[in-house]
Write a protein that holds these residues in place. Sequence first.
Motif, short mmCIF file in Angstrom:
data_model
loop_
_atom_site.label_atom_id
_atom_site.label_comp_id
_atom_site.label_asym_id
_atom_site.label_seq_id
_atom_site.Cartn_x
_atom_site.Cartn_y
_atom_site.Cartn_z
N LEU A 156 59.39 -6.41 9.39
CA LEU A 156 59.33 -5.41 8.36
C LEU A 156 59.35 -5.82 7.29
CD1 LEU A 156 58.63 -2.28 8.21
CD2 LEU A 156 61.35 -1.97 8.33
N PRO A 157 60.28 -6.64 6.59
CA PRO A 157 60.28 -6.97 5.10
C PRO A 157 59.47 -8.34 4.94
CG PRO A 157 62.36 -7.85 6.21
CD PRO A 157 61.63 -6.84 7.23
N ARG A 158 58.77 -8.79 5.90
CA ARG A 158 57.94 -10.14 5.59
C ARG A 158 56.66 -9.60 4.96
NH1 ARG A 158 59.90 -15.01 8.05
NH2 ARG A 158 61.80 -14.77 8.83
N ARG A 159 56.36 -10.19 3.81
CA ARG A 159 54.89 -9.75 3.28
C ARG A 159 54.01 -10.83 3.83
NH1 ARG A 159 56.60 -5.18 3.01
NH2 ARG A 159 57.80 -4.49 1.54
N ASN A 160 54.38 -11.71 4.28
CA ASN A 160 53.55 -12.96 5.05
C ASN A 160 53.24 -12.56 6.37
OD1 ASN A 160 55.93 -13.84 5.62
ND2 ASN A 160 55.50 -15.91 5.38
N ALA A 161 53.68 -11.66 6.99
CA ALA A 161 53.37 -11.47 8.51
C ALA A 161 51.87 -10.85 8.56
CB ALA A 161 54.26 -10.31 8.97
#
Length: 196
Positions: A156-161
């Motif tokens: 959820l908090p990973r912007r690079n996913a």
Amino acid sequence: MSSVPAESAAGTAVAAPAPKTALALLIPALAGCAVSLGIGVYGHVHNPTGIAVNVAGFSGPLAAKAWLTTIATFLAVVQLLSALVMYGKLTVPGGTPSWIGGLHRWSGRLAFIAAVPVAMQCLYALGYQDYSTRVLIHSLLGCLFFGAFTMKMLVLPRRNAPSWALPLLGGLVFAALIAIWFTSSYWFFTNFGIKT
């Protein structure tokens, strides 16, 4: 994609966004697998006690488990519908309401709160069981649910996913919970009736 900083409208350098990569899922996937495996191993080696959580207002622990799972499942349906609205897959008259994000977050939090005593009852009181196909599937689904939930929360908090990761994991968590409901609450209500 270059990692050279871009220039903002004000002329100051800003970092380019991190490229979206499936590698961003590695740590969440390992953590999710560890949670699933840990729950399964604990449930299998732990000697069941018969009771772990006795929630006031219910006739017994199995009734509490059935109703709390039903509450969690209802809230998961709210999560699904609110996610569809947020992603623009389901339109509502007047456009997307400003409160839909809050509804999505709080229905998820409350669903998790309802699921925790159920998991405690399953793990501590009943353990990992395989004496029937239904119970074996239910045990496996419980391990899958908490592993997939762990992975979803870490992604959820990973912007690079990758953009597909969160909807996929949310769908997996939802599907596992629905299957858990059918292998537990639905079974309980059809065999013992709707009672608290």
